[in-house]
Motif scaffolding. Structure first.
Motif, short mmCIF file in Angstrom:
data_model
loop_
_atom_site.label_atom_id
_atom_site.label_comp_id
_atom_site.label_asym_id
_atom_site.label_seq_id
_atom_site.Cartn_x
_atom_site.Cartn_y
_atom_site.Cartn_z
N SER A 322 34.25 -39.10 -4.35
CA SER A 322 34.03 -39.16 -5.82
C SER A 322 35.39 -39.47 -6.42
CB SER A 322 34.02 -37.44 -6.38
OG SER A 322 33.83 -37.42 -7.69
N VAL A 324 37.70 -40.57 -9.90
CA VAL A 324 38.07 -40.51 -11.55
C VAL A 324 39.30 -40.95 -11.99
CG1 VAL A 324 37.49 -37.91 -11.31
CG2 VAL A 324 39.83 -38.41 -11.10
N THR A 331 46.54 -34.81 -11.68
CA THR A 331 45.40 -34.55 -10.84
C THR A 331 45.78 -33.67 -9.65
OG1 THR A 331 44.26 -36.45 -11.37
CG2 THR A 331 43.33 -35.44 -9.59
N GLY A 359 30.81 -35.45 -9.13
CA GLY A 359 31.77 -35.07 -10.50
C GLY A 359 32.04 -33.57 -10.54
N TRP A 406 37.81 -32.91 -19.23
CA TRP A 406 37.27 -32.16 -18.23
C TRP A 406 36.77 -30.89 -18.72
CZ3 TRP A 406 41.31 -34.01 -13.95
CH2 TRP A 406 41.21 -35.33 -13.88
N PHE A 423 34.00 -33.23 -13.92
CA PHE A 423 34.70 -34.34 -14.54
C PHE A 423 34.25 -35.06 -15.38
CE2 PHE A 423 36.51 -32.82 -10.41
CZ PHE A 423 38.03 -32.75 -10.59
#
Length: 423
Positions: A322, A324, A331, A359, A406, A423
């Protein structure tokens, strides 16, 4: 969300339809009243002509009787009946079956007296009127047509005019969307010859200048505080390290020094977290990268292996690839804080489960009772009395999530705490 123009048009449309509904019966009543009034005048004119002409002819009674009989047969709706005493005139509307039209018809009637050759006759004069339902339909159709025509033209003209009038506002709004505090610059606002929009742009310009000045001051404070606070804390910690290594301290003194050392560590962590929150709020982490969450999670979990082992925790992960777009530092802080929180609230021998799919990140850990949800993401608030932390870890996590849009949440189910980030 609804547009401003639609909000202004809606009450006007409702008002127009309300007027339309009310106008149809009003039109009918007015037209019906005018019609009846004109027919009544017409009937009285017929009465006067009939009386004068019959009197002027000076016919014998038998001739008058024959004429009356002929009129009854030729012109239905006329009736002559000799009467002994005069009576008041009567005006009324009657709906009855008409044999000639072979249908139910509406008639306006006048019952009055006339005198011919000294003899009194009761006369009925009636005229066929248009049917009520046909009148209402005709009025409704015409009214609806013109109201719709008027409303359509009004909406079109209003939109064209309103769009032209409000265009400077939309231009200003588009410019404001490009304003960023971190750039340190204001954005140019479009000029307008409308007084209200000129005042609005002037106020916005002042507001942007004030916001930029405040942002610069807060940024300088954050940077200065980071330097000014960390340096003395580092000095105090180094001196305490020297004291802890000293052989001249007795047990009581050593215990006091250890307590001070732990307090300094806590203050240092709180200071770092507060500075981090300030930097996040002041948009000092603008750079973004394409981040592989699965790889970052695996690296962070590897750093926690000793803590898992020391607390006899069973760590399990179910991670699918995944990615982002976000700041890598923020993060990593988000993922680390969630894992730290899971380890902190997991009893010895418990389980920690990390799932990443489509996500959605979920960090679960064994628990005895639900945490205080109202305090979870508040600064310096403790969600549980069993493990006292700085009260900033989850607040930082939420601040990071809010920055990127988010969604972070918590629930307790089947003996497990579940912290989720969508996300």
């Amino acid at each position: 969300m609804k547009k401003l123009l639609d909000q202004s048009l809606r009450p006007l449309v409702i008002y127009a339809f309300t007027v339309l509904v009310i106008s149809i019966p009003v039109y009918f009543l007015i037209i019906d009243w005018i019609w009846e009034n004109e027919l009544d005048k017409h009937h009285y004119a017929i009465r006067e002509k009939l009386e004068k002409r019959l009197t002027r002819l000076d016919l014998p009674d038998t001739a008058v009787a024959n004429m009356i009989t002929a009129l009854d047969k030729v012109q239905p709706g006329f009736s002559f009946n000799e009467t002994a005493a005069p009576r008041p005139d009567s005006l009324y509307t009657l709906i009855r079956f008409d044999s000639f039209m072979n249908d139910r018809e509406q008639f306006r009637c006048l019952t009055t007296d006339i005198r011919v050759n000294g003899r009194l006759y009761r006369v009925l004069i009636e005229t066929n009127m248009e049917e009520i339902d046909e009148t209402i339909l005709a009025i409704a159709a015409v009214t609806v047509f013109f109201i719709m025509l008027l409303l359509t033209g009004f909406i079109y003209l209003n939109r064209k005019t309103a769009l032209r009038i409000w265009q400077p506002f939309y231009d200003t709004l588009a410019s404001l969307h490009t304003f960023r505090l971190e750039t340190g610059k204001t954005v140019p606002l479009p000029a307008s010859d409308v007084t209200e929009f000129t005042d609005l742009n002037a106020s916005l310009e002042t507001l942007m200048q004030g916001s930029l000045a405040s942002y610069r001051q807060q940024k300088e404070f954050t940077e200065n505080a980071s330097h000014e606070l960390q340096t003395p804390l580092a000095i105090v910690k180094s001196r305490l390290d020297m004291l802890l290594q000293s052989q001249s301290l007795d047990a009581e003194q050593m215990r006091i020094v250890e307590q001070v050392y732990q307090a300094i560590n806590r203050v240092s962590r709180i200071n770092k977290n507060l500075l981090l929150l300030a930097r996040i709020e002041h948009s000092q982490f603008e750079e973004k990268e394409r981040i592989a969450l699965d790889g970052m999670l695996a690296a962070i979990a590897a750093q926690f292996s000793d803590r898992f082992e020391n607390n006899a925790l069973h760590y399990t992960e179910n991670i699918t690839p995944s990615v982002v777009d976000a700041n890598p530092v923020l993060t990593e802080i988000l993922l680390t804080n969630l894992l730290v929180n899971a380890v902190r609230y997991t009893p010895l021998g418990g389980k920690v489960l990390v799932q990443l799919d489509s996500g959605m990140l979920t960090v679960s850990n064994t628990g005895v009772a639900a945490l205080q949800a109202e305090n979870l993401f508040r600064r310096f608030a403790q969600a549980s009395g069993d493990h006292a932390g700085s009260g900033l870890g989850l607040a930082i996590a939420r601040e990071i999530c809010d920055r990127y849009g988010w969604q972070i949440g918590y629930e307790f189910a089947r003996g497990m705490h579940h912290f989720s980030v969508r996300f």
